[in-house]
Every structure is written in structure tokens, then in C-alpha cells.
Design an enzyme around this catalytic site. Structure first.
Site, PDB file in Angstrom:
ATOM      1  N   HIS A 403      40.516  44.461  28.979  1.00 30.44           N
ATOM      2  CA  HIS A 403      40.432  44.571  30.437  1.00 30.44           C
ATOM      3  C   HIS A 403      41.679  44.094  31.165  1.00 30.44           C
ATOM      4  O   HIS A 403      41.645  43.938  32.385  1.00 30.44           O
ATOM      5  CB  HIS A 403      39.268  43.737  30.973  1.00 30.44           C
ATOM      6  CG  HIS A 403      37.919  44.285  30.656  1.00 30.44           C
ATOM      7  ND1 HIS A 403      37.251  45.159  31.481  1.00 30.44           N
ATOM      8  CD2 HIS A 403      37.113  44.073  29.605  1.00 30.44           C
ATOM      9  CE1 HIS A 403      36.074  45.454  30.944  1.00 30.44           C
ATOM     10  NE2 HIS A 403      35.967  44.814  29.803  1.00 30.44           N
ATOM     11  N   LYS A 604      39.626  41.194  47.026  1.00 27.86           N
ATOM     12  CA  LYS A 604      39.702  41.074  45.567  1.00 27.86           C
ATOM     13  C   LYS A 604      40.219  39.684  45.253  1.00 27.86           C
ATOM     14  O   LYS A 604      40.662  38.973  46.169  1.00 27.86           O
ATOM     15  CB  LYS A 604      40.620  42.138  44.949  1.00 27.86           C
ATOM     16  CG  LYS A 604      41.950  42.345  45.689  1.00 27.86           C
ATOM     17  CD  LYS A 604      42.729  43.510  45.109  1.00 27.86           C
ATOM     18  CE  LYS A 604      42.401  44.839  45.752  1.00 27.86           C
ATOM     19  NZ  LYS A 604      41.990  45.879  44.818  1.00 27.86           N
ATOM     20  N   ARG A 605      40.179  39.291  43.965  1.00 25.30           N
ATOM     21  CA  ARG A 605      40.744  37.993  43.620  1.00 25.30           C
ATOM     22  C   ARG A 605      42.191  37.930  44.110  1.00 25.30           C
ATOM     23  O   ARG A 605      42.904  38.939  44.144  1.00 25.30           O
ATOM     24  CB  ARG A 605      40.701  37.798  42.097  1.00 25.30           C
ATOM     25  CG  ARG A 605      39.305  37.507  41.587  1.00 25.30           C
ATOM     26  CD  ARG A 605      38.750  36.229  42.187  1.00 25.30           C
ATOM     27  NE  ARG A 605      39.483  35.086  41.744  1.00 25.30           N
ATOM     28  CZ  ARG A 605      39.106  34.299  40.743  1.00 25.30           C
ATOM     29  NH1 ARG A 605      38.001  34.539  40.094  1.00 25.30           N
ATOM     30  NH2 ARG A 605      39.833  33.251  40.390  1.00 25.30           N
ATOM     31  N   LYS A 610      48.275  41.535  42.470  1.00 26.20           N
ATOM     32  CA  LYS A 610      47.496  42.377  43.385  1.00 26.20           C
ATOM     33  C   LYS A 610      48.187  42.501  44.759  1.00 26.20           C
ATOM     34  O   LYS A 610      47.799  43.308  45.588  1.00 26.20           O
ATOM     35  CB  LYS A 610      46.092  41.813  43.548  1.00 26.20           C
ATOM     36  CG  LYS A 610      45.264  41.882  42.252  1.00 26.20           C
ATOM     37  CD  LYS A 610      43.874  41.284  42.433  1.00 26.20           C
ATOM     38  CE  LYS A 610      43.086  41.127  41.143  1.00 26.20           C
ATOM     39  NZ  LYS A 610      42.404  42.356  40.709  1.00 26.20           N
ATOM     40  N   THR A 715      37.759  48.220  40.376  1.00 26.17           N
ATOM     41  CA  THR A 715      36.466  48.889  40.551  1.00 26.17           C
ATOM     42  C   THR A 715      36.054  48.902  42.017  1.00 26.17           C
ATOM     43  O   THR A 715      35.275  49.754  42.436  1.00 26.17           O
ATOM     44  CB  THR A 715      35.365  48.222  39.710  1.00 26.17           C
ATOM     45  OG1 THR A 715      35.517  46.805  39.818  1.00 26.17           O
ATOM     46  CG2 THR A 715      35.449  48.631  38.258  1.00 26.17           C
ATOM     47  N   LYS A 719      34.164  51.730  44.810  1.00 28.63           N
ATOM     48  CA  LYS A 719      33.099  51.443  45.792  1.00 28.63           C
ATOM     49  C   LYS A 719      33.542  51.897  47.181  1.00 28.63           C
ATOM     50  O   LYS A 719      32.766  52.480  47.941  1.00 28.63           O
ATOM     51  CB  LYS A 719      32.772  49.945  45.793  1.00 28.63           C
ATOM     52  CG  LYS A 719      32.260  49.456  44.452  1.00 28.63           C
ATOM     53  CD  LYS A 719      32.245  47.933  44.347  1.00 28.63           C
ATOM     54  CE  LYS A 719      32.041  47.533  42.883  1.00 28.63           C
ATOM     55  NZ  LYS A 719      32.340  46.112  42.633  1.00 28.63           N
TER      56      LYS A 719
HETATM   57  C1  NBG Z   1      39.649  43.127  35.104  1.00 26.83           C
HETATM   58  C2  NBG Z   1      40.832  43.962  35.575  1.00 26.83           C
HETATM   59  C3  NBG Z   1      40.394  45.028  36.563  1.00 26.83           C
HETATM   60  C4  NBG Z   1      39.254  45.832  35.962  1.00 26.83           C
HETATM   61  C5  NBG Z   1      38.150  44.898  35.506  1.00 26.83           C
HETATM   62  C6  NBG Z   1      37.012  45.632  34.851  1.00 26.83           C
HETATM   63  C7  NBG Z   1      39.773  41.002  33.923  1.00 26.83           C
HETATM   64  C8  NBG Z   1      40.273  40.274  32.721  1.00 26.83           C
HETATM   65  N1  NBG Z   1      40.097  42.276  34.030  1.00 26.83           N
HETATM   66  O1  NBG Z   1      41.464  45.868  36.872  1.00 26.83           O
HETATM   67  O2  NBG Z   1      41.796  43.135  36.147  1.00 26.83           O
HETATM   68  O3  NBG Z   1      38.752  46.727  36.905  1.00 26.83           O
HETATM   69  O4  NBG Z   1      38.636  43.964  34.572  1.00 26.83           O
HETATM   70  O5  NBG Z   1      37.454  46.398  33.796  1.00 26.83           O
HETATM   71  O6  NBG Z   1      39.095  40.425  34.734  1.00 26.83           O
END
Ligand code: NBG
Length: 871
Positions: A403, A604-605, A610, A715, A719
Site C-alpha cells: 500500500h 486526508k492525513r 500529499k 480512496t 468518494k
Molecule cells: C495507503 C496509501 C493510499 C491508499 C491506501 C489504501 C498506507 C500505508 N497506504 O494511497 O497511502 O489509497 O493505502 O490502499 O496507509
């Protein structure tokens, strides 16, 4: 009795209707509005019958309040929530039991989704809607004088995840249940979830997330589901029944106590399960220590055990923190594997060769990767299998999803830590690695010996720390790849980066192991339930609500994209949702915002990759332009309300500075009498699933502006797309596929491409920055927003090539970003064009349902088939 009737009739399962049978449409709008539904309305109960149900529901809610909580009338919304939730829980458990009786009888292959995080959010609304009970419960509450939405507001989010990865796991569970796939999630029942974020003088403060104090109606404690998990100790070779075995004697043991969280599918009788483990002591209490007056020691074992499942991702910058995190990972993996194996054994005995036909495990990132060694240990040490047979079973059962491309998130455990905490696992990993490197030697025999040695060293699961040659590390991603059947990334570009860069050596050896599974989100929570107004409109236009589990049908909206009457209705929904968000802003910040302004959102975080910082820079630039304008000129400008939200990891100093920059800039902009009608910037604290459910439907523009090649997928972009929000994005992650599905011409794309990044990083020192960039750097450095010293490292990180190196290339993308912003303004001025695009977004979002993603996993990786219980 009455309830069985209610459930059977209302859910319509007994009719054997197809999946998208007469779904009562989303919307907390009472039954009369539901009657406009286009499909098979005859299946709905009549009004007379229905009001009978509501009475039963009302009685049930009040009886729950009376007998479970000792309350008798005069309920607050929080009381009403408890009564409703405990009442709904019974329906859920009925359906859960039925499903599991069916699965037990059928004995299908199961998928077990192992994840350290599940970001579930709230359950009441989702459960009521997924079970098709919103009419009854909405009406019953209304009769009691309550409103479902306010009642639902009393629920605490289950925030057992950090962000995208955990929320993806939650969406996957919804889709697995909806698709009738036999599957469970396995994770940790953290006592404290993701921290609550507050603001103090504009700086982030973190508070514990105490989410379980009022009980949790959505879980069932399983007193019969308990497993022992050991840590530390030593390993000896002993003859057991005449056979030489490795015997691990842990120095510490805890009990994993199972809790089941039923997961209702939508428009199906299937309710699956998320089993979460709580750590409890083996011995309740040390009475002898207590009697001897040693109170602290008497409690010690309990505290140590409970510490394991206490907090989501403890700060791992200290060795103790790291150890705890590994402990958590092993804790839940060990309990989950034992659980699955004990169920398998109950039916199939010790026929372990058949395990891969009945069970497969998805490793959600590297966090559960210790499963490779644990499954080997259970098969070899406990079940007495030969190593090779066990290895075949293990690699057939496991699959791994990557991920992230961020090196800091690709886990590597010091051998020292692993050997101390999991001595037998460390041995097993060493043996796996020996076999692996030996195999490599043979496989690479055609290479020159020097080259071969280099390659083998680069692919070794155990290798030296590149920053500290004295320290050996276990590379968990390598272990996962070697121990799995399939490895996948989460968006097309990301899967290519995994193949071409991160795990390229492995890809070259096992090309067929590598796959792509582009992420998705559940259209139930993220469109139908969080935006019932839009859902109604879509259903009205398409003449069916089948799009809720067949999102490809949304493409039918393209036919309405330029229809002025439809556009007007579409705009009216957005207006309603904007009004709701405006209300929230007022509640948090006390300000009224211009609801005709464009709502421009980045949630987002907070992370440098980002690039919330880049967004702030463009907002400052906009502010400066507005300041230069005459009042007349300003009137022609597109007003914007900019919103940024997200949490910074507690130890991530730069991210915290970015949050402060947002609040500091907001403080100046929002108060400026000349410009405040045209531009606002708000930081919305404590961004979580519930907040997202209000923000996303209200968004008109959303920002997904990571440096190309850094965001694996994203993701929230999906949405936003589903809710008809236009996207401003870089050519990164799932943005690319979203643009392809929506029409690239409808998306505001800017910035450099992933393949240029390496070179641009090398050249960044000599990059000639835009004069506007230079001006903004001087402004921040000069104290235009106060806190000069605090912002200095932020400026340096992107602007002082002696200190920072602008690793995420903000400067390179800055000019393109401003140009794209101008394009946004010009488009917004043409509302009919804006609305056309907005409709095209929703119409193009069909691909991004997690139903599609899960179907692909089920077909290509898990080989698991639907097994639907009869109604
Ligand atoms: C996150 C990514 C995102 C991705 C999500 C779900 C982690 C380690 N990874 O880009 O940064 O959408 O995973 O796949 O949190």
C-alpha cells in the site's frame, strides 16, 4: 415472533427477489417519499402493516432502554441511540447466525483479511440501511419524538485505523458481505483508536480516543473464543514422540479474547464478520502478591497484557514503541491463524494439505507479515509437518498487498528485536531466507558470480541496515513476497511502480506473482447513505436503485449531463449539502460562510508528499491577488471557501507545522474585511469517517495533489468523484484511472509525471523558481502570518537548498498548479459546464466501487465463490 415477521417481510428475501430488489431508497425521509420508488414497490409492506411494525420497534427500543439501561422515559438523543442500537443489534445477530449456519453447512473456501487497521466509522445508520430497516426505525424514532440523524450523531466512530489503508479494509468488508463471499476480517480491538485531534491556538493537540466507555452494541464478546499467544523465552531441540522438534517456551503469555463485529451486506441476507482480538492476562490477578502487600505486582500481568491491544500504532520512534508494535502484529496474527486452524481441524482433522482449498489470507500491507513465519511454526512445530510440505501450504494460503512507496512505511524489524520477542520465528525466518537465497543462487546461475552475489544480497530477507552496517534487519516486504502466492499494488500506476522499482528484482524472477487491484470504496456508505438526496435523484433519473450494487449503471447519468432541468436538480442537491457543511463550519469556527462560494476541499492525513503546503501557498497567492483588486474587480472573482482537514502523526513535526500554517493563514484571511467575502480558509479538526460523510457530499472541488508517484492510490478521490465533485489532481495514484473514466478533459490535471521525478530531484538545486514562489517564501519567512520562527523550517524544507531539498517538488509544480487553479475559476463561472462535469464524475465512478475490486480479488487471487444463505 413479530420481529421475525418484520425482518422476513421487510427485507424481501423470502420472495427470492434478485439482488437489487425493491430497495427502500436511501433517505431519512419517511415512507411517503419512499413510495416514489420505481421498482417492485408491491413488495413493500402496506402502510397499515408498516405502522404495526413501527409500534413493535418503538416498544423494543423503550424496552431495551428500560432493561439494559434502567431508563424510563425522558430520553436524550444519546439514550435513544443506545436503545435503537441494541434493538438493531438483534436483527444483525439473527442474520449473522443464519449466514454462519449456512457457511458451516456448505463449508466453502474462506478469505481472511488480516489487517492491523479497520477504520469502520459509525455503525447505526449503515446497519439500518444495509439491512433495509431505515423505514421502520426512522418512523419509530419519529413517533417517539426523535430524528434518526440526531440519534445517529450520538455514536462514537470506531476509529481503529489511521487513514486510507484502514478505511479500505472497512469498505472491503462491506463489499465481501454484499457479494456473499465467505470472508472475515481479523484485527485488533484497540481500546484507544486513532487519537482525537484538537486545536489549541492553531496547533494540533492530541487526545485519547476513548470510544468504548459507553459499551459497544456492535460487538459480541465470544467467551468461547480465546487463544494463548506467547512472547520471548527460548527455543530448544527436543525429541518429541521420537522426532526431533523445536520447542519454544515463551517467557510471557497473554490470552487473545475474540470479539465479533457482524458486517451486514446490502440487499442480501449475508452478514459476515470482523473478529477483533483483545489482549487479556492469563491469570486474572496475582492474589499472593496482593496478600503480601505488593499491590503493584498484583496488577502487573494485567497491565502488561492489556497494553498490547491498548492503542492503535503507538509512536514507534522509540525502541520500546517498536517492540510494542511488533507485539501487536504477532498478537493478532497468531490468534487469527490459530482460530482458523482450529475451525479447519474441527471439520477436516489434520488434513493440512487441504488447508489452501478452504482458507486464504490477505496480508493488508506488511503489518501481518509475521503470518509467514507463524503459519510455518504452527504447521511444523505444532502439527509436526515436514518443512517442505508446510512451506507449500503456507505460500498457497498467503497473499500480500503493498500500500505504499514510502520507505519509512515499508517495515523492517531489527533482528535483535525479533530474536528477543519471537525467537522461534527469527529462526524460521532464517531458515526461509537460507532456502530462498540458495534457490536464488541456482536460479541466477547464469550471472557472473560477482553480479549474482550482489543480486542475492539485494534480495535477502535479512540484510544490513543501510544506515547502520552493524544492525541486521528483517525486511517484511521481502518476506511477504517470498511467502505469498500473489502480490498486488492498489492502482495501476502504483502496481507498475511496485513491479518496476520497489520490488523489481522479485518481479523479474516471479512476473506472474504480481498483479494490480485498483482500490474501490463502498457506494453504500459513500454515496447512497451519506448523500441520500443525490441517491434519490440518481434513482429517479435511472428509474432504478440497482446502481447501489451495480455502479456501472451510473453511466446512465451521462445522458442527463447537459439536460438543464436535471442540472438544476443536481445543483439543488449540492446546495443542500453545502448548507449542512456551512452549518458545521459555523459550529466549529463560529463563522457564517458564503454558501454561493465554491467549496474547495483537501481532507486526508497531513503528509509532505500529499502537499497540503502547496495548497496553502496557492491560497495565499489567491489572497494576495484579491488584495490588489479594486472592489469592482473583486466582485468578478470566483469566491472560494477552502477547507483543509487531517491529522498529523504525533511525532511528525513538519506535518504539525503545516497544520499551523493552515490555521495561521486562515486567521489572517478570514478576518480581512476586504477579502473575506471572496476567500476563506478553515482547518476542520478531528477529520474522521463521520466528518467525511458530511464534507464529501458538499464538495465542489477536491484536491489530490501528491507528487506524482508517491500516493499509492488514494480512496477519498473516489468518494468525491461519486458525489459529483470535480478533481484537481496530479497524474498520480487512482487519479489517473478516475480521469480516464471521467474524461481527462473534465479533470484539472497539472504537474510533473512520475517518470520525471528522479531527474527533477537531482536537478532541483538548480531549478529556477517562479518569482511568485519566491515572493510567497519571503512573505512566510517575513512573518506575514506570524510565528516566523516556527515556519522557518517549513520554508527551508522547500526553499533553502542547503537545508531542505524540496523532496516532493512543490516548486516544480507550483506554476502549473496556479494555472490549473485559474482554469478552475473560469470553469466555475460557467455553471452549466461545471454541472455537466459534476454529473460526468458520478457517471464515471462505476469502476471505483469496492464491489468491483473485491470481485477481482475473489476471482484472480482468492478463488473464493459466493455462498448466500437463503432468506
Ligand atoms: C495507503 C496509501 C493510499 C491508499 C491506501 C489504501 C498506507 C500505508 N497506504 O494511497 O497511502 O489509497 O493505502 O490502499 O496507509
Amino acid at each position: 415472533m413479530a420481529y421475525r415477521q418484520l425482518q422476513g417481510t421487510n427485507r424481501g428475501f423470502s420472495t427470492g427477489a434478485p439482488v437489487a430488489y425493491s430497495r427502500p431508497m436511501p433517505g431519512r425521509v419517511g415512507r411517503s417519499a419512499l413510495r416514489v420508488q420505481a421498482v417492485a414497490e408491491a413488495e413493500r409492506p402496506t402502510a397499515a402493516k408498516a405502522s404495526g411494525f413501527e409500534e413493535v420497534v418503538t416498544t423494543d427500543i423503550t424496552s431495551k432502554l428500560k432493561y439494559l439501561f434502567g431508563r424510563n422515559g425522558d430520553y436524550t438523543n444519546a439514550d435513544a441511540y443506545q436503545g435503537t442500537a441494541w434493538s438493531v443489534r438483534e436483527k444483525l445477530i439473527d442474520s449473522f447466525n443464519k449466514t454462519h449456519e449456512h457457511w458451516k453447512k456448505e463449508d466453502p473456501k474462506f478469505i481472511y483479511y488480516l489487517s492491523a487497521e479497520f477504520l469502520m466509522g459509525r455503525s447505526l445508520t449503515n446497519t439500518v440501511y444495509n439491512l433495509g430497516l431505515e423505514g421502520e426505525y426512522g418512523e419509530a424514532l419519529r413517533e417517539m419524538g426523535y430524528h434518526m440523524e440526531k440519534v445517529a450523531d450520538a455514536e462514537r466512530d470506531a476509529a481503529l485505523g489511521n487513514g486510507g489503508l484502514g478505511r479500505l479494509a472497512a469498505c472491503f468488508l462491506d463489499s465481501m458481505a454484499t457479494l456473499d463471499l465467505p470472508g472475515w476480517g481479523y484485527g485488533i480491538r484497540y481500546k484507544y483508536g486513532m487519537f482525537k485531534q484538537g486545536l489549541k491556538d492553531g496547533y494540533q493537540v492530541e487526545m485519547p480516543d476513548i470510544w468504548l466507555t459507553k459499551g459497544n452494541p456492535w460487538e459480541v464478546k465470544r467467551d468461547d473464543v480465546k487463544f494463548e499467544v506467547g512472547f520471548g523465552g527460548r527455543v530448544e531441540r527436543k525429541k518429541v514422540n521420537g522426532k526431533e522438534m523445536s520447542v519454544w517456551t515463551p517467557s510471557e503469555k497473554v490470552i487473545a479474547q475474540g470479539y465479533d463485529n457482524p458486517i451486514p451486506g446490502y440487499a442480501t441476507p449475508t452478514t459476515s464478520n470482523l473478529r477483533l482480538w483483545d489482549a487479556v492476562p492469563v491469570h486474572e490477578f496475582d492474589l499472593s502478591a496482593f496478600n503480601a502487600g505488593d499491590y503493584d505486582r498484583a496488577m502487573l500481568e494485567r497491565e502488561r497484557a492489556e497494553g498490547i491491544s491498548a492503542v492503535l500504532y503507538p509512536n514507534d520512534s522509540t525502541p520500546e514503541g517498536k517492540e510494542l508494535r511488533l507485539k501487536q502484529q504477532y498478537f493478532f496474527v497468531c490468534a487469527s491463524l490459530q482460530d482458523v486452524m482450529s475451525r479447519f481441524r474441527a471439520v477436516h482433522g489434520a488434513n493440512w494439505e487441504a488447508l489452501p482449498e478452504k482458507a486464504c489470507f490477505q496480508l493488508n500491507d506488511t503489518h501481518p507479515t509475521i503470518a509467514v513465519a507463524e503459519l510455518m511454526r504452527l504447521l511444523v512445530d505444532v502439527e509436526g509437518l515436514e518443512w517442505d510440505a508446510a512451506w507449500t501450504i503456507t505460500t498457497k494460503c498467503l497473499n500480500y498487498t503493498n500500500h505504499t512507496v514510502m520507505p519509512e512505511a515499508l517495515e523492517k524489524w531489527p533482528v535483535k528485536v525479533m530474536a528477543k520477542m519471537l525467537p522461534r520465528h527469527m529462526e524460521i525466518i532464517e531458515v526461509i531466507n537460507e532456502g530462498w537465497t540458495k534457490w536464488l543462487g541456482v536460479h541466477l546461475k547464469d550471472l557472473k558470480s560477482e553480479e549474482r552475489a550482489k543480486k542475492i544480497a539485494a534480495m535477502s530477507i535479512i540484510h544490513a541496515n543501510p544506515w547502520n552496517a552493524d544492525e541486521m534487519l528483517v525486511n517484511m516486504a521481502y518476506l511477504a513476497v517470498v511467502g505469498s502466492s500473489a502480490v498486488n499494488g492498489v492502482a495501476a500506476i502504483h502496481s507498475n511502480i511496485v513491479k518496476d522499482e520497489i520490488l523489481n528484482d522479485f518481479y523479474e524472477i516471479f512476473p506472474s506473482k504480481f498483479q494490480n487491484k485498483t482500490n474501490g470504496v463502498t457506494p453504500r456508505r459513500w454515496l447512497a447513505w451519506c448523500n441520500p438526496e443525490l441517491a434519490h435523484l440518481i434513482t429517479e433519473a435511472l428509474g432504478t436503485s440497482e446502481w447501489i450494487n451495480d455502479t456501472e449503471k451510473l453511466a446512465g447519468l451521462r445522458a442527463f449531463a447537459t439536460d438543464p432541468a436535471f442540472q438544476a436538480k443536481w445543483a439543488a442537491v449540492k446546495k443542500t449539502k453545502k448548507a449542512k457543511l456551512a452549518e458545521l463550519i459555523k459550529k466549529i469556527h463560529g463563522d457564517d460562510v458564503n454558501q454561493n462560494a465554491m467549496f474547495d476541499i483537501q481532507i486526508k492525513r497531513i503528509h509532505e508528499y500529499k502537499r497540503q503546503y502547496l495548497n496553502v501557498l496557492s491560497i495565499i497567492w489567491r489572497y494576495k491577488q484579491l488584495k490588489k483588486m479594486t472592489p469592482e474587480e473583486r466582485k468578478a472573482a470566483v469566491p472560494r471557501v477552502c477547507i483543509i482537514g487531517g491529522k498529523a502523526a504525533s511525532a511528525y513535526d513538519m506535518a504539525k507545522r503545516i497544520i499551523r500554517l493552515v490555521t495561521a493563514v486562515g486567521d489572517v484571511i478570514n478576518k480581512d474585511p476586504e477579502t473575506k467575502d471572496y476567500l476563506r480558509l478553515y482547518f476542520l479538526p478531528d477529520y474522521n469517517v463521520t466528518l467525511a460523510e458530511t464534507i464529501i457530499p458538499a464538495a465542489e472541488l477536491s484536491q489530490h495533489i501528491s507528487t506524482a508517484g508517491t500516493e499509492a492510490s488514494g480512496t477519498s478521490n473516489m468518494k468525491f468523484q461519486m458525489n459529483g465533485c470535480l478533481i484537481m489532481g496530479t497524474w498520480d495514484g487512482a487519479n489517473i484511472e478516475i480521469a480516464e473514466e471521467t474524461g481527462v478533459e473534465n479533470v484539472f490535471v497539472f504537474g510533473v509525471r512520475a517518470e520525471e521525478i528522479n531527474q527533477l530531484r537531482k536537478d532541483r538545486k538548480s531549478f529556477k523558481t517562479d518569482p511568485r514562489w519566491d515572493e510567497l517564501m519571503k512573505d512566510i519567512e517575513g512573518g506575514m502570518f506570524g510565528d516566523k520562527d516556527y515556519f522557518k523550517p517549513l520554508v527551508d524544507s522547500v526553499n533553502n537548498m542547503k537545508v531542505g531539498n524540496d523532496w516532493f517538488l512543490l516548486a516544480n509544480d507550483f506554476a502549473g498548479y496556479l494555472a490549473a487553479q485559474e482554469e478552475v475559476d473560469a470553469t466555475y463561472k460557467d455553471q452549466s459546464e461545471w454541472l455537466r462535469r459534476s454529473i460526468m464524475y458520478t457517471a464515471g465512478s462505476g469502476k471505483f466501487s469496492s464491489d468491483r475490486t473485491i470481485r477481482e480479488y475473489a476471482e484472480d487471487i482468492w478463488h473464493v465463490k459466493p455462498a448466500r444463505p437463503s432468506a
